[in-house]
Design a protein around this motif. Structure first.
Motif, PDB file in Angstrom:
ATOM      1  N   PRO A   1       0.825  -1.213   0.000  1.00  0.00           N
ATOM      2  CA  PRO A   1       0.000   0.000   0.000  1.00  0.00           C
ATOM      3  C   PRO A   1       0.861   1.265   0.000  1.00  0.00           C
ATOM      4  O   PRO A   1       2.054   1.199   0.261  1.00  0.00           O
ATOM      5  CB  PRO A   1      -0.792  -0.087   1.305  1.00  0.00           C
ATOM      6  CG  PRO A   1      -0.301  -1.270   2.049  1.00  0.00           C
ATOM      7  CD  PRO A   1       0.705  -2.000   1.222  1.00  0.00           C
ATOM      8  N   ILE A   2       0.241   2.393  -0.303  1.00  0.00           N
ATOM      9  CA  ILE A   2       0.949   3.689  -0.241  1.00  0.00           C
ATOM     10  C   ILE A   2       0.133   4.621   0.646  1.00  0.00           C
ATOM     11  O   ILE A   2      -1.070   4.816   0.406  1.00  0.00           O
ATOM     12  CB  ILE A   2       1.076   4.332  -1.643  1.00  0.00           C
ATOM     13  CG1 ILE A   2       1.897   3.431  -2.580  1.00  0.00           C
ATOM     14  CG2 ILE A   2       1.707   5.725  -1.545  1.00  0.00           C
ATOM     15  CD1 ILE A   2       1.984   3.955  -4.014  1.00  0.00           C
ATOM     16  N   TYR A   3       0.772   5.183   1.662  1.00  0.00           N
ATOM     17  CA  TYR A   3       0.123   6.257   2.411  1.00  0.00           C
ATOM     18  C   TYR A   3       0.576   7.566   1.807  1.00  0.00           C
ATOM     19  O   TYR A   3       1.786   7.839   1.734  1.00  0.00           O
ATOM     20  CB  TYR A   3       0.483   6.210   3.912  1.00  0.00           C
ATOM     21  CG  TYR A   3      -0.142   7.370   4.656  1.00  0.00           C
ATOM     22  CD1 TYR A   3      -1.512   7.406   4.877  1.00  0.00           C
ATOM     23  CD2 TYR A   3       0.621   8.459   5.080  1.00  0.00           C
ATOM     24  CE1 TYR A   3      -2.110   8.492   5.517  1.00  0.00           C
ATOM     25  CE2 TYR A   3       0.034   9.547   5.720  1.00  0.00           C
ATOM     26  CZ  TYR A   3      -1.334   9.552   5.934  1.00  0.00           C
ATOM     27  OH  TYR A   3      -1.919  10.634   6.557  1.00  0.00           O
ATOM     28  N   ASN A   4      -0.390   8.347   1.350  1.00  0.00           N
ATOM     29  CA  ASN A   4      -0.068   9.594   0.651  1.00  0.00           C
ATOM     30  C   ASN A   4      -0.003  10.741   1.670  1.00  0.00           C
ATOM     31  O   ASN A   4      -1.029  11.160   2.216  1.00  0.00           O
ATOM     32  CB  ASN A   4      -1.153   9.851  -0.408  1.00  0.00           C
ATOM     33  CG  ASN A   4      -0.798  11.015  -1.299  1.00  0.00           C
ATOM     34  OD1 ASN A   4      -0.263  12.023  -0.831  1.00  0.00           O
ATOM     35  ND2 ASN A   4      -1.093  10.878  -2.580  1.00  0.00           N
ATOM     36  N   HIS A   5       1.215  11.240   1.904  1.00  0.00           N
ATOM     37  CA  HIS A   5       1.386  12.301   2.895  1.00  0.00           C
ATOM     38  C   HIS A   5       0.853  13.639   2.401  1.00  0.00           C
ATOM     39  O   HIS A   5       0.687  14.562   3.196  1.00  0.00           O
ATOM     40  CB  HIS A   5       2.869  12.441   3.279  1.00  0.00           C
ATOM     41  CG  HIS A   5       3.314  11.394   4.242  1.00  0.00           C
ATOM     42  ND1 HIS A   5       3.109  11.481   5.590  1.00  0.00           N
ATOM     43  CD2 HIS A   5       3.933  10.210   4.052  1.00  0.00           C
ATOM     44  CE1 HIS A   5       3.588  10.412   6.192  1.00  0.00           C
ATOM     45  NE2 HIS A   5       4.095   9.618   5.281  1.00  0.00           N
ATOM     46  N   VAL A   6       0.599  13.739   1.106  1.00  0.00           N
ATOM     47  CA  VAL A   6       0.055  15.001   0.588  1.00  0.00           C
ATOM     48  C   VAL A   6      -1.455  15.049   0.854  1.00  0.00           C
ATOM     49  O   VAL A   6      -1.981  16.005   1.429  1.00  0.00           O
ATOM     50  CB  VAL A   6       0.371  15.156  -0.924  1.00  0.00           C
ATOM     51  CG1 VAL A   6      -0.212  16.454  -1.463  1.00  0.00           C
ATOM     52  CG2 VAL A   6       1.884  15.089  -1.159  1.00  0.00           C
ATOM     53  N   SER A   7      -2.145  13.968   0.482  1.00  0.00           N
ATOM     54  CA  SER A   7      -3.604  13.965   0.649  1.00  0.00           C
ATOM     55  C   SER A   7      -4.035  13.417   2.016  1.00  0.00           C
ATOM     56  O   SER A   7      -5.158  13.659   2.449  1.00  0.00           O
ATOM     57  CB  SER A   7      -4.233  13.110  -0.454  1.00  0.00           C
ATOM     58  OG  SER A   7      -3.833  11.761  -0.281  1.00  0.00           O
TER      59      SER A   7
END
Ligand SMILES: Nc1ncnc2c1ncn2[C@@H]1O[C@H](COP(=O)(O)OP(=O)(O)OP(=O)(O)O)[C@@H](O)[C@H]1O
Ligand SMILES: O=C(CO)[C@H](O)[C@H](O)COP(=O)(O)O
Length: 396
Positions: A151-157
């Motif tokens: 998975p990817i945790y998006n630090h922008v959104s």
């Protein structure tokens, strides 16, 4: 004074126990390689050598804003190449790939996104905000040589994005808040590092970055540190007991009541007994030494530089500690200190100085943070070589 560019070959002593025999590309060491458990057989003579053809797994734990990214740049620099995000993938990916290493950020295993955490009133440090089952399953899969959909945790959104494919590299580094929290993940690690930045220093670094570079107010920085503190103390800090090496970053003791926190006292705590690496030492292994190297060979302006080396215990385990307080005026003079260090895992005399000079623009380059991070990078190379039985050529 010998400069880093006129280095002479290292003696066998300064290469440490991982010195290779023979001349081929793939050579053998006299140490049993195996899964990350402890061994007491260190330096007990030749044993059967079994090369393991699998990714070597490294864990780096630290709180946010403690210099993990800088640390990783130094580590990957030891292996050469420029780490880049997966090409053509999510521009907000947290992953960095280079020829030998893949560094993933464990924030990607948050199971609650920013909004989910707010709703449930938990911080990003809380165990219930992480998917440890998936983390354990996927680290095991990489270790077994299988590709994963991470998975990817998006630090922008602040949202969880669609997963990215990660294929097994030679060295897989998992960095983040909880690499040693879950026993299943912890047991998969071949080498583990904890970056332990004291509250005072962490605060100074946060102000520097979040105020100067990100426009946050002093009050909001203070509030965010305070809000994280109980969970940091409960879930992150206790993990340091499991680390093979801890880098402690403290205010200097050379200036009484120093307010600036620019001069640092940095301690490298090295656990004994991991068969994959040997601790380094200053002058004489096992002795207790206090050393002020400021003299004819090393330029020192106020407040000078002080080293300490000696045995200690840490969470009831035997360790050795190397400490540096102060900073170098002339980084190239580090070669003088390097000449008194042994078992550094450097491949030639001057390799540490060369790496430090190469990365002299990184934060912490003139003090113990940069020095010990560089040494840990060399230790990671040693761990890889012992497990794989393959030599990694030094890069300039
Ligand atoms: N060794 C150091 N000496 C002085 N300042 C440092 C050092 N390492 C990091 N910093 C400061 O701390 C800030 C955070 O560093 P870095 O981005 O490497 O941390 P991080 O742990 O990766 O942060 P995050 O997890 O929040 O992305 C840097 O902008 C820098 O100002
Ligand atoms: O502690 C952290 C590790 O980097 C972050 O705060 C956490 O991952 C949550 O990220 P964000 O603040 O971007 O929502």
């Amino acid at each position: 004074m010998e400069s880093a560019s006129t280095m002479r070959p290292a003696s066998a002593r300064s290469l440490g126990a991982s010195t290779f025999q023979g001349t081929g590309r793939v050579r053998f060491v006299q140490v049993a390689a195996g899964r990350g458990g402890r061994a007491t057989a260190r330096r007990s003579g030749p044993v059967a050598v079994v090369a393991e053809d699998r990714p070597v797994i490294i864990g780096l734990a630290a709180d946010s804003g403690c210099g993990k990214s800088t640390f990783m740049r130094r580590v990957t620099g030891v292996f050469g190449g420029t780490p880049t995000p997966p090409s053509g993938g999510n521009p907000d990916s947290n992953t960095l790939l280079s020829e030998m290493t893949t560094v993933i950020c464990l924030d990607d295993y948050h199971c609650l996104d920013r909004y989910g955490r707010k709703e449930k009133n938990v911080t990003a440090l809380a165990p219930e905000a992480q998917n440890f089952d998936l983390m354990a399953e996927q680290v095991q899969a990489i270790r077994d040589g299988k590709a994963i959909q991470k998975p990817i945790y998006n630090h922008v959104s602040g949202l969880l994005d669609p997963p990215e494919e990660i294929t097994p590299p030679k060295i897989y580094v998992i960095e983040g808040l909880h690499p040693f929290y879950d026993e299943r993940v912890r047991d998969l690690l071949d080498f583990s590092i904890y970056l332990d930045v004291s509250d005072e220093v962490k605060f100074a670094w946060k102000i520097q970055r979040d105020m100067a570079e990100r426009g946050h107010s002093l009050e909001s920085i203070k509030a965010s540190i305070e809000a994280r503190k109980p969970d940091f103390n409960a879930y992150i800090d206790p993990q340091k007991q499991y680390a093979d090496m801890v880098i402690e970053v403290l205010p200097t003791q050379l200036i009484p009541d120093d307010q600036e926190k620019k001069i640092l006292r940095v301690r490298l705590i090295q656990k004994e007994g991991n068969k994959n690496f040997d601790p380094l030492y200053l002058f004489d292994e096992g002795s207790t030494i206090s050393w002020i190297p400021c003299g004819r060979k090393l330029t020192c302006s106020f407040p000078g530089i002080k080293f300490f080396y000696g045995p200690d215990t840490y969470f009831d385990e035997e360790v050795s500690v190397l400490e540096m307080d102060g900073q170098f005026d002339k980084l190239e003079e580090l070669i003088y200190v390097e000449s008194h260090l042994s078992s550094t895992s450097a491949k030639f005399y001057g390799e540490i100085t060369q790496q430090m000079l190469k990365n002299s623009g990184f934060p912490g380059s003139t003090n113990g943070t940069g020095l010990f991070q560089t040494i840990v990078g060399l230790k990671i190379r040693e761990v890889y070589e012992r497990i794989s039985q393959k030599e990694v050529l030094p890069v300039s």
